[in-house]
Design an enzyme around this catalytic site. Structure first.
Site, PDB file in Angstrom:
ATOM      1  N   TYR A 278     -30.436 -24.555 -62.075  1.00  0.00           N
ATOM      2  CA  TYR A 278     -31.791 -24.982 -61.733  1.00  0.00           C
ATOM      3  C   TYR A 278     -31.255 -26.159 -61.281  1.00  0.00           C
ATOM      4  O   TYR A 278     -30.308 -27.070 -61.409  1.00  0.00           O
ATOM      5  CB  TYR A 278     -31.616 -25.239 -63.470  1.00  0.00           C
ATOM      6  CG  TYR A 278     -33.588 -26.552 -63.637  1.00  0.00           C
ATOM      7  CD1 TYR A 278     -34.181 -26.049 -62.357  1.00  0.00           C
ATOM      8  CD2 TYR A 278     -34.122 -27.219 -64.753  1.00  0.00           C
ATOM      9  CE1 TYR A 278     -35.492 -26.939 -62.231  1.00  0.00           C
ATOM     10  CE2 TYR A 278     -34.903 -27.992 -64.926  1.00  0.00           C
ATOM     11  CZ  TYR A 278     -35.854 -27.368 -63.659  1.00  0.00           C
ATOM     12  OH  TYR A 278     -37.229 -27.611 -63.452  1.00  0.00           O
ATOM     13  N   CYS A 279     -32.742 -26.130 -60.259  1.00  0.00           N
ATOM     14  CA  CYS A 279     -31.927 -27.972 -59.312  1.00  0.00           C
ATOM     15  C   CYS A 279     -30.937 -27.861 -58.577  1.00  0.00           C
ATOM     16  O   CYS A 279     -30.596 -26.256 -58.239  1.00  0.00           O
ATOM     17  CB  CYS A 279     -33.052 -28.772 -60.360  1.00  0.00           C
ATOM     18  SG  CYS A 279     -33.359 -30.379 -58.941  1.00  0.00           S
ATOM     19  N   LEU A 280     -30.878 -28.668 -58.398  1.00  0.00           N
ATOM     20  CA  LEU A 280     -29.133 -29.180 -57.936  1.00  0.00           C
ATOM     21  C   LEU A 280     -27.868 -28.905 -58.699  1.00  0.00           C
ATOM     22  O   LEU A 280     -26.910 -27.710 -58.164  1.00  0.00           O
ATOM     23  CB  LEU A 280     -28.276 -31.155 -58.043  1.00  0.00           C
ATOM     24  CG  LEU A 280     -27.528 -31.276 -57.673  1.00  0.00           C
ATOM     25  CD1 LEU A 280     -27.728 -30.990 -56.163  1.00  0.00           C
ATOM     26  CD2 LEU A 280     -27.525 -32.806 -57.879  1.00  0.00           C
ATOM     27  N   LEU A 306     -33.105 -21.272 -60.030  1.00  0.00           N
ATOM     28  CA  LEU A 306     -34.726 -22.136 -60.282  1.00  0.00           C
ATOM     29  C   LEU A 306     -34.837 -22.915 -59.744  1.00  0.00           C
ATOM     30  O   LEU A 306     -33.916 -24.042 -59.538  1.00  0.00           O
ATOM     31  CB  LEU A 306     -34.472 -22.798 -61.271  1.00  0.00           C
ATOM     32  CG  LEU A 306     -34.141 -21.145 -62.589  1.00  0.00           C
ATOM     33  CD1 LEU A 306     -34.416 -21.768 -64.199  1.00  0.00           C
ATOM     34  CD2 LEU A 306     -34.731 -20.251 -62.527  1.00  0.00           C
TER      35      LEU A 306
END
Length: 546
Positions: A278-280, A306
């Site tokens: 998720y994200c980074l 994501l």
């Protein structure tokens, strides 16, 4: 100043552009004056000069359709549009400088919006009339309360005190089964009699606490996955301090993703693993997956990203805060402190959505005298983390500035990795209103990997779009699969070729996972006994409380 100098210099050298924006100003003023003469005429509807953009909710209430306030709002929107046109489209201005000027002018104009002042906001005036001015008293009390909290060093909003980690957020039952100096790995207890043999590893970003994916029971992705018969593991990152200044970006891969995979392999031997980033955390997972593909490591069964970027050339307005000059400034500041503090990063994210996160809140709290109802997402958002000096510097330079990962220049163990080595099936989610990882940026994964990519475009933003439990109203998505050998299509063509579907994307994803998982069988054991005999805590663990 460099950006403004670039803009002003080229504008001064463009008499034709000066003439165009001058004529536009005169034309707008004439239209506004003409409209004001007939504004109170019967049958004259609101917003006939200019309408607010769909995401601009400052003037959404019906009170703003009262003629005098409506005319004032339209005058402001016209001025906002004029300044946008004046700061863009000037021949010769560097693209990033143009974006900085446009963004900063917009921030200054937002301060002057009529919605921010009691005398020009019909909602505030109506509230004052109904309450006899009591809203201003409550607003003053709210301001004093917030100011005292700031002076005392408090960071959480008022709502944050209503949500406590391990009590009403991050409550899914689990056990910390592995710990090193950077992560705690949580294994969650099964909630079904049988589970799919392939476990799921969730890699959240270390700029946030992991429990964004395990909020309240009704919107916990972890709870939903265990209820669908999956064994779930979650990485919980330690909140670094000054002593961690030399922790490198690659340490997050080795001590994070790789260490977690090794631990899961001990607990669930002989099974491939579904990995989610998720994200980074998704960027890190992509780097780890490319490294594993290069080295012949096939432990990953599938990869889910994501709101995660792998190409940073179109990373949205966050890139306004990332250029050589600003990165050098950040490095000097982080060198002194050892970390990037939570308040500095939070300030940048607030500016990306200043209308929603700054000005609307000030209006509601201090002019209307109201408080937003307590929210688990708001409490989580205030529970921020720090970033080590070396890691953050490497991340900004290698990914944001140089785009080394997408260009095939990113080195792991002294050798470059390529995303094109990834052949593992991928499920990629982009969100409509993402200010951190714009969906067209996440879409670029299509031409970077050599794998089947199921891309899903969901409503909402960077957080709300991801936390989208089934049964919650207002969610929709679009999706389409590109086979590894299929012809590439651009994002605009992709968007026009797929129809929206009402509901949560969680359903679509778990169906995709189940199709790539074996038949359910007996759940695996919970962890293994630590070699040093040290007892590890139950979920949510210790690191999340730091």
């Amino acid at each position: 100043m460099l950006a403004y100098t670039d803009w002003l210099w080229h504008l001064a050298a463009s008499p034709q552009r000066q003439l165009e924006i001058s004529q536009e100003a005169v034309r707008d003023a004439r239209r506004l004056l003409e409209a004001s003469r007939h504004f109170f005429a019967p049958g004259q509807g609101p917003w006939f000069l200019i309408k607010p953009q769909a995401q601009d909710r400052r003037f959404a209430r019906p009170e703003w359709e009262i003629p005098s306030f409506n005319l004032m709002a339209q005058a402001f929107l016209q001025a906002e549009q004029w300044w946008h046109n004046a700061t863009t489209g000037v021949r010769g201005v560097a693209k990033q400088n143009e974006a900085i000027v446009e963004f900063s002018v917009r921030q200054m104009l937002d301060v002057l919006a009529p919605s921010n002042f009691a005398g020009t906001n019909p909602e505030v005036l109506q509230k004052a009339f109904e309450s006899g001015g009591e809203n201003f008293v409550r607003g003053w009390q709210n301001w004093c309360s917030d100011w005292m909290r700031v002076l005392s060093g408090g960071r959480q909003p008022v709502a944050g005190h209503d949500f406590v980690v391990g009590e009403n957020v991050a409550t899914s039952r689990g056990k910390v089964v592995f710990r090193n100096e950077l992560i705690e790995l949580i294994q969650y207890y099964p909630t079904t009699d049988k589970v799919h043999p392939q476990p799921i590893l969730i890699v959240p970003a270390w700029i946030m606490k992991y429990y964004i994916l395990d909020l309240s029971p009704q919107n916990s992705l972890v709870k939903y996955l265990t209820g669908q018969g999956f064994t779930v593991f979650m990485i919980s990152w330690r909140n670094p301090g000054t002593e961690d200044r030399d922790v490198a970006f690659d340490d997050y891969r080795k001590l994070g993703v790789q260490a977690a995979l090794a631990s899961i392999e001990d607990i669930v031997p002989g099974q491939q693993i579904h990995a989610l980033g998720y994200c980074l955390g998704g960027t890190l997972l992509s780097i780890a997956a490319a490294t594993m593909a290069r080295d012949g490591d096939n432990r990953l069964k599938s990869i889910t990203l994501l709101a995660a970027q792998t190409d940073f050339t179109e990373a949205g307005e966050l890139t306004l805060f990332v250029n050589e000059s600003q990165v050098a400034f950040l490095e000097d500041m982080m060198w002194q402190r050892g970390v990037l503090d939570t308040t500095q990063m939070a300030g940048a994210f607030l500016l990306l959505r200043s209308n929603d996160l700054i000005w609307s809140r000030l209006t509601r709290d201090y002019l209307m005298g109201e408080r937003s109802p307590p929210s688990d997402l708001m409490a989580w958002n205030a529970d921020a983390t720090r970033l080590p000096y070396r890691m953050h510097s490497e991340y900004l330079r290698k990914l944001f500035l140089n785009n080394d990962l997408a260009a095939g220049r990113f080195l792991v163990n002294g050798k470059p990795i390529s995303l094109s080595d990834i052949h593992t099936p991928m499920f990629v989610v982009g969100t409509v209103q993402d200010h951190v990882a714009p969906w067209k940026s996440t879409y670029k994964i299509h031409f970077l990997v050599d794998a089947d990519v199921r891309f899903l475009w969901t409503s909402g933003g960077h957080n709300v779009g991801i936390v989208a439990p089934p049964g919650e109203e207002g969610h929709s998505y679009r999706l389409r699969t590109k086979e590894a050998d299929a012809t590439y299509i651009g994002p605009d063509e992709w968007l026009s070729s797929v129809q929206p579907i009402e509901g949560s994307w969680w359903l679509e994803w778990t169906k995709w996972l189940a199709a790539r998982s074996g038949e359910p069988s007996q759940p695996p054991r919970i962890g293994i006994k630590p070699a040093d005999g040290q007892a590890l805590p139950h979920a949510p663990g210790d690191y999340v409380r730091q």
